[in-house]
Design a protein around this motif. Structure first.
Motif, PDB file in Angstrom:
ATOM      1  N   UNK A  12       0.838  -0.961  -0.248  1.00 56.35           N
ATOM      2  CA  UNK A  12       0.127  -0.162  -0.058  1.00 56.35           C
ATOM      3  C   UNK A  12       0.919   1.312  -0.030  1.00 56.35           C
ATOM      4  N   UNK A  13       1.707   1.215   0.831  1.00 51.35           N
ATOM      5  CA  UNK A  13       2.608   2.459   0.904  1.00 51.35           C
ATOM      6  C   UNK A  13       3.711   2.701  -0.418  1.00 51.35           C
ATOM      7  N   UNK A  26      -2.818  11.783  -7.526  1.00 45.23           N
ATOM      8  CA  UNK A  26      -3.409  11.748  -6.060  1.00 45.23           C
ATOM      9  C   UNK A  26      -4.235  10.623  -5.808  1.00 45.23           C
ATOM     10  N   UNK A  27      -4.787  10.371  -4.526  1.00 38.97           N
ATOM     11  CA  UNK A  27      -5.825   9.374  -4.367  1.00 38.97           C
ATOM     12  C   UNK A  27      -5.061   8.348  -3.469  1.00 38.97           C
ATOM     13  N   UNK A  28      -5.997   7.674  -2.693  1.00 33.84           N
ATOM     14  CA  UNK A  28      -5.488   6.545  -1.710  1.00 33.84           C
ATOM     15  C   UNK A  28      -6.202   5.197  -2.032  1.00 33.84           C
ATOM     16  N   UNK A  29      -7.181   5.372  -2.860  1.00 30.31           N
ATOM     17  CA  UNK A  29      -8.124   4.299  -3.371  1.00 30.31           C
ATOM     18  C   UNK A  29      -7.170   2.902  -3.639  1.00 30.31           C
ATOM     19  N   UNK A  30      -6.428   3.332  -4.694  1.00 31.94           N
ATOM     20  CA  UNK A  30      -5.559   2.268  -5.123  1.00 31.94           C
ATOM     21  C   UNK A  30      -4.706   1.469  -4.244  1.00 31.94           C
ATOM     22  N   UNK A  82      -9.620  12.002   5.230  1.00 30.40           N
ATOM     23  CA  UNK A  82      -9.988  11.767   3.801  1.00 30.40           C
ATOM     24  C   UNK A  82     -10.912  12.776   3.216  1.00 30.40           C
ATOM     25  N   UNK A  83     -10.080  14.045   3.002  1.00 30.11           N
ATOM     26  CA  UNK A  83     -11.082  15.216   2.478  1.00 30.11           C
ATOM     27  C   UNK A  83     -11.614  15.014   1.080  1.00 30.11           C
ATOM     28  N   UNK A  92     -10.502   4.402   2.868  1.00 36.53           N
ATOM     29  CA  UNK A  92     -10.232   4.445   4.197  1.00 36.53           C
ATOM     30  C   UNK A  92      -8.819   3.885   4.590  1.00 36.53           C
ATOM     31  N   UNK A  93      -8.791   2.645   4.041  1.00 38.09           N
ATOM     32  CA  UNK A  93      -7.546   1.840   4.271  1.00 38.09           C
ATOM     33  C   UNK A  93      -6.310   2.656   3.684  1.00 38.09           C
ATOM     34  N   UNK A  94      -6.353   3.096   2.592  1.00 34.64           N
ATOM     35  CA  UNK A  94      -5.305   3.928   1.802  1.00 34.64           C
ATOM     36  C   UNK A  94      -4.948   5.043   2.723  1.00 34.64           C
ATOM     37  N   UNK A  95      -5.894   5.618   3.156  1.00 38.43           N
ATOM     38  CA  UNK A  95      -5.767   6.953   4.216  1.00 38.43           C
ATOM     39  C   UNK A  95      -4.956   6.689   5.321  1.00 38.43           C
TER      40      UNK A  95
END
Length: 450
Positions: A12-13, A26-30, A82-83, A92-95
């Motif tokens: 993930x990181x 951007x983004x944390x979903x993937x 998570x704005x 949320x996991x990615x955040x």
């Protein structure tokens, strides 16, 4: 920590680093999606490190989350949040995975917007300190069903953490259902005398008493099913409020001025529904020990909110982007437009992807007819389901509706509007497409609106 969890966190990181620093996306979903695929319980290892506040409900999650994060920064500094509204399990996991590691001995705060259907899983893994409930309205019926089904999904999550405090909008009677052992804090409106006796308009959801299913009466109604309700068949009534809006001073399309418990506040965004969001953020702040002076400073910041009444200049046009996704929210947006004393044009973008809700029949329950009470000079439509919204506005007796079949035409459409002021009412994925187009054209500089 198990080997599987360690691998999930590393993947993930790493993917987040590549997206941000190499691909410049951007983004944390993937990253979250990849981590969850390796270890569905990857966040359980983070549960002990953070005080987590979950914000959920039908409308207002993103703005309430943003405002609550601003409020809490006044006391706690950096807040994990998570704005952009990526509010399902993978986002949320990615955040959480990509947040900066806390200092040794520190206990940071995470303020997370959570999709209603994801509350149970988030609660199971992160064990929140508090749940903030904004409202429940009919929304994305293909996913949620009726409002009581939606609330049941939230209750399943809350019941997993009986020590967590429930911070609920007491003006919404549905939140009085369910026997919860949790500590409770209530917020709502006390801006009018409690001496009226009225019923909600026909076709209003959620107006049955949880005790005997009789139709509730109201001393006053703020909008939809919200207000100071009571039953005429037994002793059921709205509970006493811990924090309340006590006065509405001025409502405009660009700001709202109001009192909370006698102290005046102003937010740089219009609409009564957004005062509810500010009140929820105020309540979260007080729960976490932030004083009223600090909260006032945070709420009166004029920073833009991602996709929520974002004000953008497109050449000589003053453009405001507002999110619509269900009848109640759309009616509140229309009510906000009614406070505009200047002529304006309206462009409505309707998509029907999973994140929007694939059932667009809700547009027939939104009161587009009341737009005739405004000084709207031009109406246009676009998005994947432009035909649907075009027919709906025709039935609302609008003529000469401009049609834009290709979302790539929207920047051109804005410039063609006859008025300086332009509102764009868009569903979620249409809003993302619009922002991407405006960013490519150089009209939007920020990535997340924060």
């Amino acid at each position: 920590m198990s080997l599987k969890s360690s691998l999930a966190m590393m993947v993930g990181k790493t993917s987040y680093f590549v997206l941000r620093n190499i691909l410049h996306r951007g983004g944390t979903s993937l990253p979250g999606k990849l981590a969850v695929r390796i270890d569905p319980d990857v966040m359980t290892n983070l549960a002990e490190k953070y005080d987590v506040i979950v914000i959920t409900g039908t409308n207002g999650k993103t703005l309430t989350t943003t405002l609550a994060a601003r409020v809490l920064r006044e006391k706690f500094g950096t807040i994990i949040t998570n704005p952009s509204g990526s509010n399902m399990i993978q986002g949320i996991t990615g955040t959480m995975l990509t947040a900066k590691a806390p200092k040794k001995g520190a206990r940071p705060v995470a303020v997370l917007e959570v999709d209603e259907a994801n509350v149970e899983e988030i609660a199971r893994q992160l064990k929140p300190k508090a749940f903030v409930l904004t409202n429940i309205f009919r929304d994305q019926m293909d996913r949620f069903g009726e409002i009581y089904t939606t609330y049941d999904k939230i209750l399943k999550g809350i019941r997993l953490v009986p020590d967590a405090t429930v911070i609920a909008n007491a003006d919404s009677p549905i939140f009085m259902r369910g026997d919860l052992p949790n500590p409770k804090i209530y917020y709502g409106f006390n801006h009018l005398p409690a001496d009226g006796d009225m019923r909600a308009p026909i076709n209003t959801d959620g107006i049955l008493s949880p005790t005997d299913h009789s139709i509730l009466h109201y001393h006053f109604i703020t909008y939809a099913n919200q207000g100071y309700y009571f039953s005429k068949t037994d002793q059921f009534a709205r509970p006493e409020l811990d924090y309340a809006v006590t006065k509405l001073n001025q409502l405009t399309p660009t700001f709202s001025n109001f009192d909370i418990d006698g102290q005046t506040f102003q937010i740089e965004i219009g609409g009564m529904y957004n005062i509810y969001n500010a009140l929820a953020a105020y309540t979260v702040g007080r729960f976490m020990g932030v004083d009223a002076v600090q909260i006032k400073k945070a709420l009166e910041s004029n920073a833009q909110i991602f996709g929520r009444q974002e004000a953008i200049t497109v050449d000589d046009k003053e453009v405001t982007i507002v999110l619509i996704k269900n009848p109640v929210g759309t009616n509140q947006v229309i009510d906000m437009m009614k406070t505009d004393s200047e002529p304006f044009s309206l462009l409505t973008l309707l998509n029907a992807n999973y994140a929007d809700g694939i059932d667009t029949s809700w547009i027939w329950d939104a009161d587009f007819e009341s737009l005739h009470q405004t000084d709207v000079r031009k109406v246009a439509v676009g998005g994947q389901r432009y035909r649907d919204i075009n027919v709906r506005l025709k039935m609302a007796e609008f003529e000469d509706i401009a049609i834009y079949e290709d979302i790539k035409q929207i920047t051109k459409a804005i410039k063609a509007m006859p008025t300086k002021r332009v509102y764009i009412a868009a569903t979620y994925t249409a809003m993302l497409q619009l922002r991407a187009q405006l960013a490519q054209a150089g009209y939007i500089k920020n990535r997340l609106g924060e």
